[in-house]
Write an enzyme that holds these catalytic residues in place. Structure first.
Site, PDB file in Angstrom:
ATOM      1  N   SER A   1       0.827  -1.203   0.000  1.00 27.50           N
ATOM      2  CA  SER A   1       0.000   0.000   0.000  1.00 27.50           C
ATOM      3  C   SER A   1       0.869   1.263   0.000  1.00 27.50           C
ATOM      4  CB  SER A   1      -0.901   0.025   1.233  1.00 27.50           C
ATOM      5  OG  SER A   1      -1.769  -1.087   1.234  1.00 27.50           O
TER       6      SER A   1
HETATM    7  N1  SAH Z   1      -1.041  -5.087   4.015  1.00 28.54           N
HETATM    8  C1  SAH Z   1      -0.221  -5.018   2.827  1.00 28.54           C
HETATM    9  C2  SAH Z   1      -1.012  -4.793   1.574  1.00 28.54           C
HETATM   10  C3  SAH Z   1      -1.697  -6.005   1.200  1.00 28.54           C
HETATM   11  S1  SAH Z   1      -2.372  -6.126  -0.408  1.00 28.54           S
HETATM   12  C4  SAH Z   1       0.885  -3.983   3.012  1.00 28.54           C
HETATM   13  O1  SAH Z   1       1.439  -3.948   4.088  1.00 28.54           O
HETATM   14  O2  SAH Z   1       1.239  -3.269   2.089  1.00 28.54           O
HETATM   15  C5  SAH Z   1      -3.695  -7.213   0.010  1.00 28.54           C
HETATM   16  C6  SAH Z   1      -3.315  -8.607   0.397  1.00 28.54           C
HETATM   17  O3  SAH Z   1      -4.507  -9.276   0.805  1.00 28.54           O
HETATM   18  C7  SAH Z   1      -2.749  -9.474  -0.746  1.00 28.54           C
HETATM   19  O4  SAH Z   1      -1.512  -9.982  -0.392  1.00 28.54           O
HETATM   20  C8  SAH Z   1      -3.780 -10.576  -0.924  1.00 28.54           C
HETATM   21  O5  SAH Z   1      -3.233 -11.825  -1.294  1.00 28.54           O
HETATM   22  C9  SAH Z   1      -4.400 -10.627   0.459  1.00 28.54           C
HETATM   23  N2  SAH Z   1      -5.731 -11.239   0.534  1.00 28.54           N
HETATM   24  C10 SAH Z   1      -6.748 -11.209  -0.358  1.00 28.54           C
HETATM   25  N3  SAH Z   1      -7.811 -11.899   0.100  1.00 28.54           N
HETATM   26  C11 SAH Z   1      -7.466 -12.381   1.311  1.00 28.54           C
HETATM   27  C12 SAH Z   1      -8.134 -13.184   2.280  1.00 28.54           C
HETATM   28  N4  SAH Z   1      -9.388 -13.622   2.094  1.00 28.54           N
HETATM   29  N5  SAH Z   1      -7.471 -13.501   3.412  1.00 28.54           N
HETATM   30  C13 SAH Z   1      -6.204 -13.068   3.630  1.00 28.54           C
HETATM   31  N6  SAH Z   1      -5.520 -12.311   2.742  1.00 28.54           N
HETATM   32  C14 SAH Z   1      -6.139 -11.970   1.606  1.00 28.54           C
END
Ligand code: SAH
Length: 234
Positions: free
Chosen positions: A72
């Site tokens: 992000s």
């Molecule tokens: N928190 C991160 C950004 C994450 S992007 C940061 O520090 O920058 C969103 C993430 O959510 C992705 O890695 C994706 O694989 C995960 N994701 C999507 N659906 C999910 C679910 N149902 N459970 C856990 N993770 C999930």
């Protein structure tokens, strides 16, 4: 070959870029919690992106981390963390570990962080890096985060860092009294960031502003087809 001096110089450069990031992207947009600002100054964000992006890690933007996912934008991490209003003693749950950067920031402001990632490769990479960097109060789990992480519930703060079609009830059920859940709700393109607060016997919610996240997958998430065809919520 790289000498010890080269590494020291790179460390100083990255540290200078972090200080600049906090000043120019975070403080000017109204975030003033000193603990949070210090966490953003200390967590080495460049280590959480692929090496080819090291020099871009402190730009005002999300970046690709592989497997179709992103880290992000720094401000988004800051504003979502700020909304949890952590004081240092909280148990926090994050859904969507990705590269682990948000979890590392949370680890500096809470007592423990449970974080759940859907993609096993990302979960393993994040767990390895967080351990290497010494963020020992973060526990990375692989699975569908919409189910939360019941083993350590209830939580004082829950952050969902992927776009959900609706707020998963399972997550609300794992919120301690007085706890806050921050979640982007909506479809492809733009979602609304919502905050849910567990007050006595009730869940109150507020819609804050527009955000843009990758989709939440799994049982309470988006199928590929629905994500592609769902109109923006706004
Ligand atoms: N928190 C991160 C950004 C994450 S992007 C940061 O520090 O920058 C969103 C993430 O959510 C992705 O890695 C994706 O694989 C995960 N994701 C999507 N659906 C999910 C679910 N149902 N459970 C856990 N993770 C999930």
């Amino acid at each position: 070959m790289k000498t010890k001096d080269d590494f020291a110089t790179q460390r100083d450069q990255m540290s200078a870029l972090r200080i600049q990031m906090v000043k120019e992207q975070i403080e000017v947009r109204g975030i003033h919690d000193q603990h949070l600002l210090n966490a953003l100054r200390s967590v080495p964000r460049h280590r959480f992106v692929p090496p080819k992006y090291h020099l871009r890690a402190y730009e005002d933007t999300p970046l690709p981390i592989g497997l179709g996912q992103t880290i992000s934008q720094p401000y988004m991490v800051a504003v979502m963390t700020d909304l949890l209003a952590l004081t240092g003693n909280e148990k926090v749950l994050e859904i969507g570990t990705g590269c682990g950067y948000q979890a590392a920031v949370l680890s500096q402001l809470a007592s423990t962080v449970e974080t759940v990632e859907f993609i096993p490769t990302l979960a393993a990479q994040a767990a390895g890096l967080l351990t290497e960097l010494g963020y020992d109060n973060v526990h990375v789990h692989t699975g569908d985060g919409a189910a939360g992480w019941p083993a350590s519930a209830p939580y004082d703060g829950i952050l969902v860092t992927a776009a959900a079609p609706a707020v998963p009830d399972t997550l609300l059920a794992q919120l301690a009294e007085g706890g806050r859940l921050v979640v982007p709700v909506g479809g492809k393109g733009v979602q609304s960031l919502q905050i849910w607060t567990h007050t006595k016997e009730r869940f109150e919610n507020k819609t804050l502003f527009q955000v843009s996240f990758v989709p939440l997958r799994g049982a309470a998430g988006w199928s590929d087809a629905d994500w592609q065809s769902h109109p923006d919520v706004f």
